[in-house]
Write a protein that holds these residues in place. Sequence first.
Motif, short mmCIF file in Angstrom:
data_model
loop_
_atom_site.label_atom_id
_atom_site.label_comp_id
_atom_site.label_asym_id
_atom_site.label_seq_id
_atom_site.Cartn_x
_atom_site.Cartn_y
_atom_site.Cartn_z
N THR A 54 0.80 -1.23 0.00
CA THR A 54 0.00 0.00 0.00
C THR A 54 0.83 1.28 0.00
O THR A 54 0.36 2.31 -0.49
N ARG A 55 2.04 1.25 0.53
CA ARG A 55 2.86 2.46 0.46
C ARG A 55 3.16 2.83 -1.00
O ARG A 55 3.09 3.99 -1.39
N GLY A 56 3.49 1.83 -1.81
CA GLY A 56 3.75 2.07 -3.21
C GLY A 56 2.51 2.54 -3.95
O GLY A 56 2.57 3.46 -4.77
N PHE A 57 1.36 1.92 -3.63
CA PHE A 57 0.11 2.33 -4.28
C PHE A 57 -0.26 3.74 -3.87
O PHE A 57 -0.71 4.55 -4.70
N HIS A 58 -0.06 4.07 -2.60
CA HIS A 58 -0.34 5.42 -2.13
C HIS A 58 0.51 6.44 -2.88
O HIS A 58 0.03 7.52 -3.26
N GLY A 59 1.77 6.10 -3.14
CA GLY A 59 2.64 6.99 -3.91
C GLY A 59 2.12 7.22 -5.31
O GLY A 59 2.16 8.35 -5.84
N THR A 60 1.62 6.15 -5.94
CA THR A 60 1.06 6.27 -7.29
C THR A 60 -0.17 7.18 -7.29
O THR A 60 -0.35 8.02 -8.19
N VAL A 61 -1.01 7.02 -6.28
CA VAL A 61 -2.20 7.86 -6.17
C VAL A 61 -1.81 9.32 -5.97
O VAL A 61 -2.42 10.23 -6.56
N CYS A 62 -0.80 9.57 -5.16
CA CYS A 62 -0.33 10.95 -4.94
C CYS A 62 0.21 11.57 -6.23
O CYS A 62 0.02 12.77 -6.48
N ASP A 63 0.86 10.76 -7.05
CA ASP A 63 1.33 11.25 -8.35
C ASP A 63 0.15 11.65 -9.23
O ASP A 63 0.19 12.67 -9.94
N LEU A 64 -0.92 10.84 -9.22
CA LEU A 64 -2.13 11.19 -9.97
C LEU A 64 -2.73 12.49 -9.46
O LEU A 64 -3.19 13.33 -10.24
N LEU A 65 -2.73 12.64 -8.14
CA LEU A 65 -3.26 13.86 -7.54
C LEU A 65 -2.46 15.08 -8.00
O LEU A 65 -3.04 16.12 -8.33
N ASP A 66 -1.16 14.95 -8.04
CA ASP A 66 -0.32 16.06 -8.51
C ASP A 66 -0.63 16.41 -9.96
O ASP A 66 -0.71 17.59 -10.32
#
Length: 218
Positions: free
Chosen positions: A142-154
Amino acid sequence: MHATTTTRSTDRKSARNSEKTEQTKSQLLASGVRLFSTFGYNATSTRSVETDAEVQRNLLTYHFGSKESFWKACVRQLFDRFIESLRPSMEQARDIEPVERIRFLIRKFVRASATYPEVMRIMFDEGRCDDWRLSWIVEQYTRGFHGTVCDLLDDGRACGALPKLTPMQFYYVLVSSGAMFAMAPECRKLSSEEPFDESTIDRQADAIAAMLAPGGGL
């Protein structure tokens, strides 16, 4: 001639044994995912898994060593399949403009959550307690997935496509979109809709995409 025949017979027997071993492990993993995601780790015994898988007693320990190792194997198989189901969409989305890319990936995430509802069932259960299982899932997945989601948010913020949400708000609204599939029995009691109908999945995917990526510089 006799030696050759014996060798071939041994090879065939070895192949059958190997196939049977893989089948047994597959049955155990399928039962493990089903029981861990339904009843949780503590309420699921190795014996209950073996009974559900219809295999001989002690085969779980024989093949996986311990309940902890078996749980990790179940979660690894489940989460890997979930991630692999999204990978082609991630590749395809690279050629889509930012706003539509976010909407496209949100829809794919909702659909993957419907295909693998056990993922969210396990996360809703394990996310409540700060223990070794949660730490393992966070570090492995989930840490890696959370990072991907944050990139989408950016990306969305850069083009004005997203509401003013913090990364945590965006992440948990997205993750919670799978609740109707993870909690399908409750959903059926509250509504006449079948959560796994294609039309229901499509409506949920469209609703979450519109909520999280409405566009228009909100």
